[in-house]
Scaffold this motif. Sequence first.
Motif, mmCIF file in Angstrom:
data_model
loop_
_atom_site.group_PDB
_atom_site.id
_atom_site.type_symbol
_atom_site.label_atom_id
_atom_site.label_comp_id
_atom_site.label_asym_id
_atom_site.label_seq_id
_atom_site.Cartn_x
_atom_site.Cartn_y
_atom_site.Cartn_z
ATOM 1 N N VAL A 1 1.065 -1.217 -0.445
ATOM 2 C CA VAL A 1 0.100 -0.416 0.084
ATOM 3 C C VAL A 1 0.512 1.180 -0.003
ATOM 4 O O VAL A 1 0.327 2.621 -0.789
ATOM 5 N N ALA B 1 -4.349 -3.238 -9.014
ATOM 6 C CA ALA B 1 -5.031 -1.408 -8.976
ATOM 7 C C ALA B 1 -4.805 -0.768 -10.264
ATOM 8 O O ALA B 1 -6.018 0.092 -10.300
ATOM 9 N N VAL C 1 -7.578 1.235 -11.490
ATOM 10 C CA VAL C 1 -7.597 2.506 -11.465
ATOM 11 C C VAL C 1 -7.453 4.017 -12.504
ATOM 12 O O VAL C 1 -7.841 4.987 -13.106
ATOM 13 N N ASN D 1 -6.255 12.006 -8.530
ATOM 14 C CA ASN D 1 -5.673 12.015 -7.275
ATOM 15 C C ASN D 1 -5.354 10.210 -7.476
ATOM 16 O O ASN D 1 -5.798 9.370 -6.676
ATOM 17 N N MET E 1 -3.027 8.182 -4.884
ATOM 18 C CA MET E 1 -4.005 7.627 -3.572
ATOM 19 C C MET E 1 -4.931 6.653 -4.176
ATOM 20 O O MET E 1 -5.321 5.730 -3.105
ATOM 21 N N MET E 2 -5.711 6.510 -5.253
ATOM 22 C CA MET E 2 -5.980 5.657 -5.243
ATOM 23 C C MET E 2 -5.529 4.586 -5.632
ATOM 24 O O MET E 2 -6.523 3.477 -4.996
ATOM 25 N N ASN E 3 -4.739 4.805 -5.891
ATOM 26 C CA ASN E 3 -4.348 3.150 -6.103
ATOM 27 C C ASN E 3 -3.878 2.673 -5.199
ATOM 28 O O ASN E 3 -3.941 1.269 -4.859
ATOM 29 N N ARG E 4 -3.431 3.173 -3.988
ATOM 30 C CA ARG E 4 -3.235 2.557 -2.597
ATOM 31 C C ARG E 4 -4.809 1.985 -2.300
ATOM 32 O O ARG E 4 -4.252 1.030 -1.612
ATOM 33 N N ILE E 5 -5.539 2.239 -1.598
ATOM 34 C CA ILE E 5 -6.964 2.217 -1.798
ATOM 35 C C ILE E 5 -7.601 1.232 -2.586
ATOM 36 O O ILE E 5 -7.734 0.631 -1.497
ATOM 37 N N VAL E 6 -7.488 0.823 -3.831
ATOM 38 C CA VAL E 6 -7.453 -0.403 -4.150
ATOM 39 C C VAL E 6 -6.560 -1.128 -3.755
ATOM 40 O O VAL E 6 -7.239 -2.232 -3.807
ATOM 41 N N LEU F 1 -5.030 -1.866 -1.392
ATOM 42 C CA LEU F 1 -5.756 -2.618 0.159
ATOM 43 C C LEU F 1 -6.812 -3.978 -0.523
ATOM 44 O O LEU F 1 -7.597 -4.279 0.324
ATOM 45 N N ALA F 2 -8.009 -2.918 -1.047
ATOM 46 C CA ALA F 2 -9.127 -3.686 -1.099
ATOM 47 C C ALA F 2 -8.735 -4.850 -1.637
ATOM 48 O O ALA F 2 -9.886 -5.668 -2.049
#
Length: 488
Positions: free
Chosen positions: A172, A344, A348, A361, A364-369, A371-372
């Motif tokens: 992440v 990711a 994204v 952004n 940030m979205m890559n980091r969230i995805v 984790l998802a």
Amino acid sequence: MNGIITGIVVVYLFICILIGIWATRQTKSTSDFLIAGRNLGMFVMAIAAFSSIQSGFGLLGGVGQTYDAGMGFAAGVLIAAPLGFGLTWFLVGKRMWMMGNKGDVYTLGDVVEKRYDSKAARGWLGIAITLGVIGYLGTQVQAMGIIMHSIFGVSPKVGALIGLTILAFYSVGGGIIASVYTDLFQGIIMIIVSIVIFFIAINVGGGMQTITQNLQSADPLLATSFGTYSMVSIACWIFLFSLGAAGQPHFINKFLMIKSPKQLKWGAFTAGIAYAITVLLVVSIGLSARSLYIQGKFPELATPDDSLVVFVTHFTPSVIGGLVLAGLLAAIMSTGSGFVTLGAASIVRDIPRAFNIKVKNELMMNRIVVLALLIISTLFSFYMDTLVALLGVFGWGTFASTVFPAVVLGLIWKRATKQGAIASIVIGLFLNFLLEIGQKYGIVILPEGVVVGAFSLAISIMTFIIISLLTQKGNVRLDKEMLKAMEG
């Protein structure tokens, strides 16, 4: 597990955390997160490429295959993998680097859109990669749970969560930088462990002559070069693991990360030799364990896939056992970290842009995805009974049949069209899925010994060529920059 084995694995996991902290500090942009800022040298890239290809499935499953049926699987891979690394470097190494040099090219989706001027090709490739990533990630999470259970004595679910937490920590934050440098560390571990365990395993088995005699006494075919496998299966594996290597997105995407085309020199040789060394572990443990079993000196196994862990915990010194299990965990986590970043990027960047949607952004979205995706894969691991089947369905063959024609052949063949690319991706994805699922439920269409992934790859290549030839009229002409990139 005793304290020495546990201690070695704990040290390994701690080093992974430190690499994750360092990589997070180095990751300041989408370029850093997805392609390591295009700043890798030859050795780092080559070892990371080999490490991401040699997964826990290759080591754990390879030993199980060798234990169960002899040298066939390992021999096919030993021939094909170094050949695959060489072909990949030769076919697309410089071409991929030059595509990346065109600017704003971070994913294979970026590559195919620029090559074919087609958002549809980009979208379908993003879907294929996402599905493959989820299946592979779920399997890696499950494998982590099994290894953590063996080491720490916790339940497989708790073990999976421990491994997942560490994987999430550095994936992440650090993205592909964390993935590449943990791949480097983990790849070196696998190489060292494989060399050491080869000599130990052969010695424990009583030497090659004794091992061969024991295998012959049980089944003469077990002592042959290809074991009990048919030549059709061997040929399919060689085809799939050689040409198919160039279709593995977690491998060829790394050519976008090299800082200079000069760094390509010796890369194929380095990666190929490293992979061949790890096959020594597969062969030595698989054959030695089977020889010991024939003599009545090896425990009964619930499944051949247990043979690696049982061998290193019963027949090797604790330090070696700890290094082997750390190496196995390294293979699992290195593959998982590479896949989760690819998935990711597809979600994204590639799929939204196929619909003219640009995500704000992206970092940030890559980091969230990321984790998802890890959470989704964990749910697959815990609750999907068909998870093991998913490895075959969405594994190597799926990536090979959807990526190789559209990306690799598309960068070589100037007459390739977007219609051919889209058709090959769709056919490769659905054909591999349907045939594999059919086999799981007893609906066998292919002749005995034919590997689904190899068949799907062959059909996908033919579809790509035929549809491209039929759709030449009206396709966009390639500009000078694209022609230059394709000529390498």
